[in-house]
Write a protein that holds these residues in place. Sequence first.
Motif, PDB file in Angstrom:
ATOM      1  N   VAL A   1       6.176   8.739  -3.553  1.00 36.22           N
ATOM      2  CA  VAL A   1       5.188   7.936  -2.837  1.00 36.22           C
ATOM      3  C   VAL A   1       5.794   7.435  -1.539  1.00 36.22           C
ATOM      4  CG1 VAL A   1       3.975   7.193  -4.918  1.00 36.22           C
ATOM      5  CG2 VAL A   1       5.867   5.810  -4.036  1.00 36.22           C
ATOM      6  N   PHE A   2       4.926   7.196  -0.564  1.00 33.01           N
ATOM      7  CA  PHE A   2       5.337   6.598   0.705  1.00 33.01           C
ATOM      8  C   PHE A   2       4.757   5.196   0.772  1.00 33.01           C
ATOM      9  CE2 PHE A   2       3.993   5.668   5.145  1.00 33.01           C
ATOM     10  CZ  PHE A   2       5.263   5.427   5.660  1.00 33.01           C
ATOM     11  N   ARG A   3       5.621   4.204   0.961  1.00 38.27           N
ATOM     12  CA  ARG A   3       5.181   2.814   1.038  1.00 38.27           C
ATOM     13  C   ARG A   3       4.866   2.486   2.494  1.00 38.27           C
ATOM     14  NH1 ARG A   3       7.435  -2.146  -2.535  1.00 38.27           N
ATOM     15  NH2 ARG A   3       6.456  -0.761  -4.052  1.00 38.27           N
ATOM     16  N   ALA A   4       3.570   2.497   2.828  1.00 38.11           N
ATOM     17  CA  ALA A   4       3.138   2.253   4.204  1.00 38.11           C
ATOM     18  C   ALA A   4       3.152   0.775   4.553  1.00 38.11           C
ATOM     19  CB  ALA A   4       1.741   2.829   4.416  1.00 38.11           C
ATOM     20  N   VAL A   5       2.851  -0.082   3.577  1.00 36.61           N
ATOM     21  CA  VAL A   5       2.862  -1.531   3.758  1.00 36.61           C
ATOM     22  C   VAL A   5       3.696  -2.119   2.636  1.00 36.61           C
ATOM     23  CG1 VAL A   5       1.462  -3.625   3.849  1.00 36.61           C
ATOM     24  CG2 VAL A   5       0.579  -1.495   4.842  1.00 36.61           C
ATOM     25  N   ASP A   6       4.663  -2.950   2.997  1.00 40.57           N
ATOM     26  CA  ASP A   6       5.670  -3.375   2.028  1.00 40.57           C
ATOM     27  C   ASP A   6       5.792  -4.894   1.976  1.00 40.57           C
ATOM     28  OD1 ASP A   6       7.775  -3.520   0.290  1.00 40.57           O
ATOM     29  OD2 ASP A   6       9.226  -2.527   1.589  1.00 40.57           O
ATOM     30  N   GLY A   7       4.965  -5.519   1.119  1.00 42.92           N
ATOM     31  CA  GLY A   7       5.095  -6.954   0.870  1.00 42.92           C
ATOM     32  C   GLY A   7       4.678  -7.841   2.020  1.00 42.92           C
ATOM     33  N   VAL A   8       3.576  -7.523   2.644  1.00 48.12           N
ATOM     34  CA  VAL A   8       3.119  -8.252   3.833  1.00 48.12           C
ATOM     35  C   VAL A   8       2.278  -9.457   3.434  1.00 48.12           C
ATOM     36  CG1 VAL A   8       1.520  -8.087   5.791  1.00 48.12           C
ATOM     37  CG2 VAL A   8       3.235  -6.304   5.420  1.00 48.12           C
ATOM     38  N   SER A   9       2.533 -10.597   4.089  1.00 49.71           N
ATOM     39  CA  SER A   9       1.767 -11.832   3.844  1.00 49.71           C
ATOM     40  C   SER A   9       1.443 -12.503   5.174  1.00 49.71           C
ATOM     41  CB  SER A   9       2.558 -12.808   2.973  1.00 49.71           C
ATOM     42  OG  SER A   9       2.852 -12.263   1.708  1.00 49.71           O
ATOM     43  N   PHE A  10       0.197 -12.958   5.303  1.00 47.83           N
ATOM     44  CA  PHE A  10      -0.213 -13.721   6.480  1.00 47.83           C
ATOM     45  C   PHE A  10      -1.561 -14.368   6.179  1.00 47.83           C
ATOM     46  CE2 PHE A  10      -1.738  -9.382   7.170  1.00 47.83           C
ATOM     47  CZ  PHE A  10      -3.093  -9.585   7.390  1.00 47.83           C
ATOM     48  N   SER A  11      -2.003 -15.266   7.056  1.00 52.44           N
ATOM     49  CA  SER A  11      -3.321 -15.880   6.919  1.00 52.44           C
ATOM     50  C   SER A  11      -3.897 -16.119   8.301  1.00 52.44           C
ATOM     51  CB  SER A  11      -3.239 -17.188   6.130  1.00 52.44           C
ATOM     52  OG  SER A  11      -2.493 -18.162   6.854  1.00 52.44           O
ATOM     53  N   VAL A  12      -5.222 -16.263   8.358  1.00 53.49           N
ATOM     54  CA  VAL A  12      -5.892 -16.588   9.620  1.00 53.49           C
ATOM     55  C   VAL A  12      -6.977 -17.608   9.333  1.00 53.49           C
ATOM     56  CG1 VAL A  12      -7.393 -14.557   9.385  1.00 53.49           C
ATOM     57  CG2 VAL A  12      -7.169 -15.677  11.604  1.00 53.49           C
ATOM     58  N   ASP A  13      -6.999 -18.651  10.137  1.00 51.88           N
ATOM     59  CA  ASP A  13      -7.976 -19.718   9.967  1.00 51.88           C
ATOM     60  C   ASP A  13      -9.342 -19.289  10.476  1.00 51.88           C
ATOM     61  OD1 ASP A  13      -6.088 -21.406   8.886  1.00 51.88           O
ATOM     62  OD2 ASP A  13      -5.606 -22.364  10.803  1.00 51.88           O
TER      63      ASP A  13
ATOM     64  N   VAL B   1       0.862  -1.183   0.000  1.00 42.34           N
ATOM     65  CA  VAL B   1       0.000   0.000   0.000  1.00 42.34           C
ATOM     66  C   VAL B   1       0.900   1.235   0.000  1.00 42.34           C
ATOM     67  CG1 VAL B   1      -1.844   1.275   1.134  1.00 42.34           C
ATOM     68  CG2 VAL B   1      -1.772  -1.224   1.311  1.00 42.34           C
ATOM     69  N   GLU B   2       0.701   2.077  -0.990  1.00 38.20           N
ATOM     70  CA  GLU B   2       1.496   3.303  -1.123  1.00 38.20           C
ATOM     71  C   GLU B   2       0.582   4.512  -1.111  1.00 38.20           C
ATOM     72  OE1 GLU B   2       5.245   1.616  -3.778  1.00 38.20           O
ATOM     73  OE2 GLU B   2       3.534   2.547  -4.794  1.00 38.20           O
ATOM     74  N   TYR B   3       1.085   5.594  -0.509  1.00 38.68           N
ATOM     75  CA  TYR B   3       0.370   6.856  -0.494  1.00 38.68           C
ATOM     76  C   TYR B   3       1.191   7.902  -1.249  1.00 38.68           C
ATOM     77  CZ  TYR B   3      -2.304   4.858   3.413  1.00 38.68           C
ATOM     78  OH  TYR B   3      -3.093   4.068   4.210  1.00 38.68           O
ATOM     79  N   PRO B   4       0.536   8.735  -2.049  1.00 35.26           N
ATOM     80  CA  PRO B   4       1.287   9.812  -2.714  1.00 35.26           C
ATOM     81  C   PRO B   4       1.733  10.876  -1.705  1.00 35.26           C
ATOM     82  CG  PRO B   4      -1.064  10.040  -3.138  1.00 35.26           C
ATOM     83  CD  PRO B   4      -0.893   8.732  -2.425  1.00 35.26           C
ATOM     84  N   VAL B   5       2.966  11.264  -1.800  1.00 34.42           N
ATOM     85  CA  VAL B   5       3.508  12.350  -0.978  1.00 34.42           C
ATOM     86  C   VAL B   5       4.269  13.300  -1.887  1.00 34.42           C
ATOM     87  CG1 VAL B   5       3.700  10.946   1.113  1.00 34.42           C
ATOM     88  CG2 VAL B   5       5.612  11.021  -0.488  1.00 34.42           C
ATOM     89  N   ARG B   6       4.568  14.454  -1.370  1.00 34.20           N
ATOM     90  CA  ARG B   6       5.294  15.420  -2.179  1.00 34.20           C
ATOM     91  C   ARG B   6       6.628  14.826  -2.636  1.00 34.20           C
ATOM     92  NH1 ARG B   6       5.924  21.313   0.287  1.00 34.20           N
ATOM     93  NH2 ARG B   6       3.638  21.102   0.051  1.00 34.20           N
ATOM     94  N   GLY B   7       6.813  14.795  -3.928  1.00 33.42           N
ATOM     95  CA  GLY B   7       8.057  14.293  -4.485  1.00 33.42           C
ATOM     96  C   GLY B   7       8.087  12.795  -4.726  1.00 33.42           C
TER      97      GLY B   7
ATOM     98  N   MET C   1       4.964  -6.049  13.292  1.00 34.78           N
ATOM     99  CA  MET C   1       5.339  -5.181  12.176  1.00 34.78           C
ATOM    100  C   MET C   1       6.197  -4.012  12.633  1.00 34.78           C
ATOM    101  SD  MET C   1       2.081  -4.927   9.652  1.00 34.78           S
ATOM    102  CE  MET C   1       3.125  -3.942   8.559  1.00 34.78           C
ATOM    103  N   SER C   2       7.077  -3.599  11.742  1.00 31.54           N
ATOM    104  CA  SER C   2       7.890  -2.403  11.938  1.00 31.54           C
ATOM    105  C   SER C   2       8.178  -1.794  10.574  1.00 31.54           C
ATOM    106  CB  SER C   2       9.204  -2.744  12.652  1.00 31.54           C
ATOM    107  OG  SER C   2      10.000  -1.589  12.835  1.00 31.54           O
ATOM    108  N   ALA C   3       7.920  -0.503  10.442  1.00 28.15           N
ATOM    109  CA  ALA C   3       8.202   0.230   9.208  1.00 28.15           C
ATOM    110  C   ALA C   3       7.607  -0.439   7.974  1.00 28.15           C
ATOM    111  CB  ALA C   3       9.704   0.409   9.036  1.00 28.15           C
ATOM    112  N   GLY C   4       6.369  -0.915   8.089  1.00 30.85           N
ATOM    113  CA  GLY C   4       5.661  -1.475   6.945  1.00 30.85           C
ATOM    114  C   GLY C   4       5.960  -2.915   6.617  1.00 30.85           C
ATOM    115  N   LYS C   5       6.859  -3.549   7.355  1.00 27.88           N
ATOM    116  CA  LYS C   5       7.253  -4.929   7.081  1.00 27.88           C
ATOM    117  C   LYS C   5       6.995  -5.817   8.291  1.00 27.88           C
ATOM    118  CE  LYS C   5      11.080  -3.833   3.883  1.00 27.88           C
ATOM    119  NZ  LYS C   5      10.663  -4.664   2.741  1.00 27.88           N
ATOM    120  N   ILE C   6       6.806  -7.112   8.030  1.00 25.56           N
ATOM    121  CA  ILE C   6       6.717  -8.086   9.111  1.00 25.56           C
ATOM    122  C   ILE C   6       8.121  -8.447   9.556  1.00 25.56           C
ATOM    123  CG2 ILE C   6       6.041 -10.433   9.722  1.00 25.56           C
ATOM    124  CD1 ILE C   6       3.698 -10.168   7.803  1.00 25.56           C
ATOM    125  N   VAL C   7       8.377  -8.307  10.857  1.00 24.95           N
ATOM    126  CA  VAL C   7       9.698  -8.667  11.378  1.00 24.95           C
ATOM    127  C   VAL C   7       9.667 -10.013  12.104  1.00 24.95           C
ATOM    128  CG1 VAL C   7      10.452  -6.274  11.546  1.00 24.95           C
ATOM    129  CG2 VAL C   7       9.354  -7.349  13.529  1.00 24.95           C
TER     130      VAL C   7
END
Length: 272
Positions: free
Chosen positions: A20-32, A12-18, A222-228
């Motif tokens: 885009v800001f990547r708020a969520v970066d390649g996140v994967s998970f599942s829930v039963d 998920v990216e948001y447009p910012v001046r100059g 999560m930290s900085a848009g990624k799963i740690v």
Amino acid sequence: MTALLEVSDLVVEYPVRGGVFRAVDGVSFSVDAGRTLAIVGESGCGKSTIARSIVRLLTPTSGRIVLDGTDIAQLPERRFRPMRSRVQMVFQDPYGSLDPHLTAEKLVGEAIALRNPKASAADRAEQAAQYLDQVGLDDTARRRYPREFSGGQRQRIGIARALASKPELIVLDEATSALDVSVQAEILALLQFLQQNTGVTFVVISHNLGVVREVSDTVVVMSAGKIVESGATREVLRNPQHPYTRTLRSAALDPGTMRGRKPREVLAGVRA
């Protein structure tokens, strides 16, 4: 057990001046189905953006969000609308998310009407009363307005409104963070009770490991848009591998320590 929700390579990216800001970066998970996944991290880590993507309050840049076999990530609104009742959200601010001009009965009744437009006013009122009772609010609550309730009671109304859509999945975005710690324990116990009795699936967004310890089966850190780090909640909290998770654990506040009442003890007092 079958996964009800599968999120794959979500961006998920948001447009910012100059740029885009990547708020969520390649996140994967599942829930039963019938289980609870917690997404935990500090403010700005992307967890609320994920929540809003799951319920389609925003459209992700890329990736898949598969709900019971259907990828809803890029589904046009007209095609997603019939599915909207299947995934509901409870927001952080219980007062801001409730129309102050409607009684509790009418707030819950709106969700019933959306699910079943042919329901009569009497049927909506009767069902609304049942949902309010299910979350522990007695008959006197039906004709009161949001301003007449405490924060915890307002959050119960929000949960009742979500349940009235008969969803398979409820996303709770910091749903207890605005509440007193002792009230948090009551709401967490209510969620456990509802899951045991309805089989609903929860995704819980939180910054507090004390909260997720009580209600979740699995956790994503999560930290900085990624799963740690991710895994079974009990294992991740007992033996965290990432320094960030260890920092969160050391700062966790147990919502059940107040007044000597653990959420599982409060559970005994939650109304059916």
